[in-house]
Design an enzyme around this catalytic site. Structure first.
Site, PDB file in Angstrom:
ATOM      1  N   CYS A  91       0.819  -1.225   0.000  1.00 13.64           N
ATOM      2  CA  CYS A  91       0.000   0.000   0.000  1.00 13.64           C
ATOM      3  C   CYS A  91       0.846   1.266   0.000  1.00 13.64           C
ATOM      4  O   CYS A  91       0.333   2.353  -0.247  1.00 13.64           O
ATOM      5  CB  CYS A  91      -0.959  -0.004   1.187  1.00 13.64           C
ATOM      6  SG  CYS A  91      -2.041  -1.436   1.190  1.00 13.64           S
ATOM      7  N   HIS A 109      -3.335   7.321   2.575  1.00 16.33           N
ATOM      8  CA  HIS A 109      -3.764   6.002   2.116  1.00 16.33           C
ATOM      9  C   HIS A 109      -5.114   5.693   2.771  1.00 16.33           C
ATOM     10  O   HIS A 109      -5.286   5.858   3.986  1.00 16.33           O
ATOM     11  CB  HIS A 109      -2.714   4.959   2.509  1.00 16.33           C
ATOM     12  CG  HIS A 109      -3.169   3.554   2.298  1.00 16.33           C
ATOM     13  ND1 HIS A 109      -3.766   3.142   1.128  1.00 16.33           N
ATOM     14  CD2 HIS A 109      -3.137   2.464   3.115  1.00 16.33           C
ATOM     15  CE1 HIS A 109      -4.075   1.865   1.224  1.00 16.33           C
ATOM     16  NE2 HIS A 109      -3.704   1.432   2.422  1.00 16.33           N
ATOM     17  N   ASN A 145     -10.176  -0.130   0.536  1.00 12.97           N
ATOM     18  CA  ASN A 145      -8.729   0.042   0.459  1.00 12.97           C
ATOM     19  C   ASN A 145      -8.243  -0.498  -0.889  1.00 12.97           C
ATOM     20  O   ASN A 145      -8.293  -1.700  -1.135  1.00 12.97           O
ATOM     21  CB  ASN A 145      -8.098  -0.734   1.631  1.00 12.97           C
ATOM     22  CG  ASN A 145      -6.585  -0.687   1.641  1.00 12.97           C
ATOM     23  OD1 ASN A 145      -5.958  -0.309   0.656  1.00 12.97           O
ATOM     24  ND2 ASN A 145      -5.999  -1.096   2.757  1.00 12.97           N
TER      25      ASN A 145
END
Ligand code: COA
Length: 323
Positions: free
Chosen positions: A109, A250, A280
């Protein structure tokens, strides 16, 4: 380094929390209250190189640049369609960026941030002039759809930016990794299968092919590390938290984002959220959110933004960009 333009693309199919409650023992109330996620987009066939190419074309249109003027394509992904060819090269073919050097990069990520740092290094050294930086994932292919503690969190998507050399725009970054904590977020492992080992195995996928996560450990890591690296990048730039117009984080969990706002002592309005729609999307989440804010006018008068993310590895980073 200057951001010339951005674009994003998500697959059309929307999967709601209620939809997920039909395949695992969960419900909308649990998912919304613990994560902030309501829906996610899931690919019904498009691969990473397809969705990344679509985001890239939109970013080039926004930047008003021809594909032939792109001299590098950097793709951050942990879910490529193939190892060979690398997917940045597939994107090159799809968009006609014949003058670009292309490679993929994986930092889970944090991948987009690390790709942006890489782009900045190539631009600063004079090796490149215009770089297409993309974060794209089809996480749905490594998510364990029978594990309710992780499958509700993720979605598929792609975001892209065109960045160029500009000596008047400062770029500061901090980043780090801690391999000793790699076990808290794993996935994608395949078996070594050759004439010496596992000769009789028919499948190279292991139990660790699908994603496993220690959610609470990741949560604790994120709420500590993200404010820490944002403070470090602010110190580097000799700026205070209020000098930043927006913190584009994020998008993993709305509770993580609220906690970061509290620790930085800034209004939650400075930390926009779109994870309610997308979940996500790993390396794609920061460029998707940036593009939405740019296109809806939120960033019209913004002078500085900070990107910050965290993920498997473990990895983390923060970058301060002047717009
Ligand atoms: N639906 C309903 N119940 C669920 C569930 C779901 N989808 N997932 C887990 N539960 C249950 C658990 O089994 C547990 O039940 P128990 O108390 O009977 O054992 C209970 O809910 C609480 O689980 P817990 O793991 O303590 O919840 P939590 O408040 O820590 O939230 C996460 C879980 C995953 C949402 C949270 O830890 C998180 O967001 N972590 C960060 C993950 C992340 O960002 N990963 C990506 C990094 S890039």
């Amino acid at each position: 380094m200057k951001i010339l333009g951005s674009g994003h693309y998500v697959p059309k199919t929307i999967v709601s929390n209620d939809d997920l409650s039909k395949i695992v023992d969960t419900n909308d109330e649990w998912i919304s209250s613990r994560t902030g996620i309501s829906t996610r987009h899931i690919s019904d066939g498009e691969g990473v190189s397809d969705i990344a190419s679509k985001a890239a074309i939109l970013a080039m249109e926004d930047a008003n640049i021809n594909a032939t003027d792109i001299d590098m394509i950097l793709l951050a992904t942990m879910t490529p369609d193939s190892m060979l060819p690398n997917n940045a090269s597939i994107i090159q073919k799809n968009i006609g960026a014949i003058n670009a050097t292309c490679f993929d990069l994986n930092a889970a990520c944090s991948g987009f941030l690390f790709a942006l740092n890489t782009a900045n290094a190539y631009l600063s050294s004079g090796m490149c002039k215009n770089i297409l930086v993309i974060g794209a994932e089809t996480l749905s292919k490594i998510v364990d759809w029978s594990d309710r503690s992780s499958c509700v969190l993720f979605g598929d998507g792609a975001g892209a930016m065109v960045v160029t050399v500009d000596d008047t725009k400062a770029y500061y970054s901090v980043s780090g990794s801690d391999g000793s904590k790699g076990h808290v977020l794993t996935g994608g492992a395949t078996l070594l299968k050759n004439m010496l080992v596992n000769k009789d195995e028919t499948n190279i996928m292991t139990d660790d092919y699908y994603m496993h996560m220690d959610g609470q450990e990741v949560f604790k890591f994120a709420v500590t590390k993200v404010p820490e690296c944002i403070s470090a990048v602010l110190d580097k730039a000799s700026l205070g938290a209020d000098d930043i117009d927006y913190y584009i984080l994020h998008q993993a969990n709305v509770r993580i984002i609220s906690s970061v706002a509290k620790r930085l002592g800034v209004s939650p309005d400075k930390l926009p959220v779109n994870l309610n729609k997308y979940g996500n999307t790993s390396a794609a989440s920061i460029p998707i959110l940036f593009d939405e804010l740019r296109k809806n006018g939120t960033l019209k008068d913004a002078k500085r933004v900070v990107f910050s993310g965290f993920g498997g590895g473990l990895t983390w980073g923060a970058s301060l960009v002047e717009l």
